[in-house]
Design a protein around this motif. Sequence first.
Motif, PDB file in Angstrom:
ATOM      1  N   ARG A   1       0.839  -1.200   0.000  1.00 30.67           N
ATOM      2  CA  ARG A   1       0.000   0.000   0.000  1.00 30.67           C
ATOM      3  C   ARG A   1       0.877   1.254   0.000  1.00 30.67           C
TER       4      ARG A   1
ATOM      5  N   ILE B   1       0.336   5.702 -10.956  1.00 30.10           N
ATOM      6  CA  ILE B   1      -0.696   5.118 -10.101  1.00 30.10           C
ATOM      7  C   ILE B   1      -0.132   4.877  -8.715  1.00 30.10           C
ATOM      8  N   GLN B   2      -1.027   4.770  -7.738  1.00 32.83           N
ATOM      9  CA  GLN B   2      -0.623   4.498  -6.357  1.00 32.83           C
ATOM     10  C   GLN B   2      -1.466   3.346  -5.820  1.00 32.83           C
ATOM     11  N   VAL B   3      -0.809   2.403  -5.180  1.00 30.99           N
ATOM     12  CA  VAL B   3      -1.479   1.219  -4.651  1.00 30.99           C
ATOM     13  C   VAL B   3      -2.307   1.588  -3.421  1.00 30.99           C
ATOM     14  N   GLN B   4      -3.580   1.206  -3.442  1.00 31.87           N
ATOM     15  CA  GLN B   4      -4.468   1.469  -2.318  1.00 31.87           C
ATOM     16  C   GLN B   4      -4.809   0.210  -1.535  1.00 31.87           C
TER      17      GLN B   4
ATOM     18  N   VAL C   1      -5.853   0.412  -7.295  1.00 33.35           N
ATOM     19  CA  VAL C   1      -4.995   1.583  -7.443  1.00 33.35           C
ATOM     20  C   VAL C   1      -5.822   2.843  -7.665  1.00 33.35           C
TER      21      VAL C   1
END
Length: 233
Positions: A30, A48-51, A61
């Motif tokens: 995360r 993108i960023q991992v959620q 993401v």
Amino acid sequence: MSAGTAGQGLPPVRGRGQIFSRSTGHHIERGQAYREARTRDGALPAVIQVQDVPPTGPVVVIDARTGRPRRPVAPWHLHPYARTRAGTRLRSGWVFMSPGEHLAEYLDRALPGTGAAGHGRVGVREYTVSPAAGVGGTVLLWNSGDVTAAIAALAVIDWHCDDITEAGGRPELRVRHRGADLCPAAGRGDGTRLLCARPRGHRGDHEDPSFGTLWPEGPVPRWPAAAGGGPRT
């Protein structure tokens, strides 16, 4: 420990907060950011960023510049390096960005333009951010007037900030992904920035010797600009 360790395998954490990508030395966690491997003339690569990292299925993401949800990504499309072992540049998928690199790029675009700065410089001046998920670090800005805007901008992508600017000092933020429960205390020791790793509201004095050992593996090191952290001009 620095923002200059992009692509480095990250330490595993327990629970569903991480899984392996195709490279068994790289953990998907995360808060990590990934840049689009494909390049297009005149187009800014998507980030993108991992959620969330479900135990099975694709990785959840968001757009790391706007905070908006994106289509989930298969874990084997997230790569630790921009090149294969054979040296061929990746033409598809996503390539890992160090946390410091991600935050610096994001704030440089999110903060006001150069007209808001008397000396013509805006955004991030220097950063020291750990690649370990959840640890965070510090970000030094060019302008004190950007502090409030930076805190609001980072909240959009789930990074919590505390203003730790010292009296008469340069504007500095303590940052951590989803770190609202972290003690904001920070101090200087032997030329390095020391950060408290305990929860907010904890009991205990920050003047005790253990304060300098609470950052994992000792005090925060200062890394040269060539390594990806350090001064930004």
